[in-house]
Design an enzyme around this catalytic site. Sequence first.
Site, PDB file in Angstrom:
ATOM      1  N   GLU A   8       0.854  -1.182   0.000  1.00 32.08           N
ATOM      2  CA  GLU A   8       0.000   0.000   0.000  1.00 32.08           C
ATOM      3  C   GLU A   8       0.887   1.227   0.000  1.00 32.08           C
ATOM      4  O   GLU A   8       1.828   1.328   0.800  1.00 32.08           O
ATOM      5  CB  GLU A   8      -0.914  -0.028   1.225  1.00 32.08           C
ATOM      6  CG  GLU A   8      -1.828  -1.245   1.228  1.00 32.08           C
ATOM      7  CD  GLU A   8      -2.494  -1.525   2.556  1.00 32.08           C
ATOM      8  OE1 GLU A   8      -3.656  -1.950   2.551  1.00 32.08           O
ATOM      9  OE2 GLU A   8      -1.833  -1.318   3.602  1.00 32.08           O
ATOM     10  N   ASP A 128     -15.938  -3.903   0.290  1.00 32.12           N
ATOM     11  CA  ASP A 128     -15.350  -3.446   1.546  1.00 32.12           C
ATOM     12  C   ASP A 128     -16.464  -3.305   2.579  1.00 32.12           C
ATOM     13  O   ASP A 128     -17.343  -2.447   2.434  1.00 32.12           O
ATOM     14  CB  ASP A 128     -14.637  -2.110   1.346  1.00 32.12           C
ATOM     15  CG  ASP A 128     -13.529  -2.203   0.309  1.00 32.12           C
ATOM     16  OD1 ASP A 128     -12.881  -3.264   0.242  1.00 32.12           O
ATOM     17  OD2 ASP A 128     -13.316  -1.227  -0.431  1.00 32.12           O
TER      18      ASP A 128
END
Length: 247
Positions: A8, A128
Amino acid sequence: MRIYPTMELQDGRCVTLDKGRLDAAMIWHVDPIETARSFAAAGAEWMHLTDFDAIEGRDTNAELVEQIIRAAEIPVQLGGGIRSRENVERWIDKGVGRVVVGTLAARDPHLVKELAAHYPDQIVLAVDVWRGQVMTEGWRNPSAFTPEAFLEAFADVPLAAVIVTDIDSDMEDLEAQLGLMSGLAASSRTPVIASGVVRTVDDISRLAYIHNISGALVGRALFRKTLDLSEALNVATRAHEPVAQLQ
């Protein structure tokens, strides 16, 4: 089951988040390109890359992402702020193996279905989940979808995979997390990649025996060194090997 070592990016650095909080990222002082190469060296067949700056609408990591795609030596599954046809086509043209869409799918499901038909096995749906709702805009805004309804809306679409992220993954009740993954995997017609539930190699062993779980994103555990990538890959590969019966 396939392990996706996960990187990330924020401001050109490798980071990890606590419950999706972009304002409180843990910075890891490692070289992103060399880290990507180390994933391949350990035996990974894919890697997952999320651009947190792109989620915020900034393209400050774009050049670095391109460098990682070229240097990784394995296909890259890219997510983060990909919210238009142009963005999807741009990154596929740049050489990513798969593009991950979540907010775009909630806003314009017809476009995502069209893109999936045009790029079969290259579009991944991000689901999500926070407290029973699908979140958008970098996990900040609840959508009108439950995860089950979101999956059903794309049931017949030729997606490469569905990534299910348990945003509330720091809760101590691992059984509840695996229950969420198991339930959504059972209702999905597309193989599911689990995210946010792997801390140790034992978690991989447990995920491997959940029906329709095809893989797992593993990031923070690698950077915190609670999980070794080579060991994780070995466990995932051997999970379903037949065991000889003793006579």
